[in-house]
Write an enzyme that holds these catalytic residues in place. Structure first.
Site, PDB file in Angstrom:
ATOM      1  N   ARG A 147       0.888  -1.290   0.017  1.00 13.00           N
ATOM      2  CA  ARG A 147      -0.090   0.023  -0.039  1.00 13.00           C
ATOM      3  C   ARG A 147       0.725   1.182   0.118  1.00 13.00           C
ATOM      4  NH1 ARG A 147      -2.557  -3.577  -0.943  1.00 13.00           N
ATOM      5  NH2 ARG A 147      -4.519  -4.287   0.063  1.00 13.00           N
ATOM      6  N   CYS A 194     -11.148   1.149   3.110  1.00 17.18           N
ATOM      7  CA  CYS A 194     -10.482   0.705   4.358  1.00 17.18           C
ATOM      8  C   CYS A 194      -9.744   2.047   4.894  1.00 17.18           C
ATOM      9  CB  CYS A 194      -9.470  -0.504   3.948  1.00 17.18           C
ATOM     10  SG  CYS A 194     -10.411  -2.040   3.552  1.00 17.18           S
ATOM     11  N   GLU A 265      -4.787   3.901   5.962  1.00 14.74           N
ATOM     12  CA  GLU A 265      -4.588   3.594   4.518  1.00 14.74           C
ATOM     13  C   GLU A 265      -5.296   4.987   4.190  1.00 14.74           C
ATOM     14  OE1 GLU A 265      -5.299  -0.224   2.514  1.00 14.74           O
ATOM     15  OE2 GLU A 265      -6.827   0.945   1.532  1.00 14.74           O
TER      16      GLU A 265
END
Ligand code: EPU
Length: 270
Positions: A147, A194, A265
């Site tokens: 990520r 998320c 995130e």
């Protein structure tokens, strides 16, 4: 949710210089982003025009029977439509990112992904523009990880050449279907995706952020009109009229109640 901002939609490279001449932020699809209720003082750059063009022709100089490298695909291209085109052509490598409502540039910048794959699975090279100039890099030249692309915040992923594997439409579709099934339990309400990355322990073991928040008993917790989703605890949903402050309060609640260091995130602006 969140406040207002001035949006600059760019049609091509010629407009980049002026757009970057004052403080700016770069917007991708905006799906994993929470903008503060006060709004933004910086201008917000979006990629349109030539940055939304797609050239999926194989480059014969770089393609072999096992590897197919495309022409330039713009950073402003919506990922879902791109994946549909790749599936029809029977080109594999990126289908693990199915269902992510991103633009290609944003997906690359945050190395968006699911349990079945991530943006960096299908990259040959990237054009990155910053106030210092334009450079073309390969993934090997970036410190990317889970990520995270390692690309600095004010650098724009203007276009990308994809590195794909020739397969068949049927096989690519099968993989997309498998990755899609994993989303069935995700909430249907409006959500910025998320909230937290899945934390990795010093031992290397990766924990599920949703599972940790769930085990802390926080599903259904509500501040104002934002709620930790009963379906999956790593999603904060907007029940209608939620403010960014409501979301910030829930993020703080989660961090105070989960006994593991939780990395966001989401992008929080400013
Ligand atoms: N779980 C719970 N309670 C919950 C949520 C999950 O016990 O409230 C358990 C599940 O039962 C499962 C495990 O936690 O055993 C993992 O959950 P899931 O399969 O939903 O995967 P995830 O790691 O929570 C990741 C991505 C999602 C992506 C899904 C499906 C991250 C942070 N999240 O979720 O990505 O959609 O896999 O592929 O990597 C996003 O990036 O915005 C995103 C939603």
């Amino acid at each position: 949710m969140g406040g207002e901002a001035e949006i600059w939609t760019l049609q091509g490279h010629a407009q980049l210089h002026e757009a970057m001449s004052a403080p700016y932020r770069i917007l991708g699809g905006g799906s994993n982003l929470v903008v503060a209720d006060e709004g933004l003082s910086e201008r917000v750059i979006r990629l349109g025009g030539e940055f939304a063009a797609t050239d999926l022709e194989a480059d014969p100089q770089l393609s072999t029977s096992e590897q197919l490298v495309t022409g330039w695909v713009g950073g402003g291209v919506p990922l879902p439509g791109l994946l549909r085109k790749l599936q029809r052509l029977g080109y594999s490598n990126l289908e693990g990112t199915v269902g992510i409502p991103a633009q290609l540039g944003g997906a690359v910048w945050m190395n968006a992904g699911t349990r079945f794959g991530e943006a960096f699975d299908g990259l040959h090279s990237l054009e990155i523009v910053s106030p210092e100039g334009t450079r073309t890099v390969t993934p090997a030249e970036l410190p990317w990880s889970y990520r995270d692309s390692g690309i600095p915040r004010n650098h724009i992923v203007t276009r990308v050449r994809l590195k794909l594997r020739p397969s068949t439409p049927e096989l690519v579709q099968e993989k997309m279907d498998a990755a899609d099934v994993a989303r069935k339990g995700q909430p249907k309400n409006r959500t910025p995706g998320c909230a937290f990355k899945n934390p990795t322990l010093p031992s290397g073991e990766r924990l599920g952020a949703g599972k940790l928040i769930d085990e802390a008993g926080l599903k259904g917790s509500r501040v104002g009109n934002a709620m930790i989703a009963p379906e999956h605890a790593n999603f904060i949903v907007n029940l209608g009229g939620a403010s960014a402050a409501d979301v910030h309060a829930l993020l703080a609640l989660i961090r105070s109640r989960v006994g593991v260091d939780m990395q966001l995130e989401y992008e929080l602006w400013p």
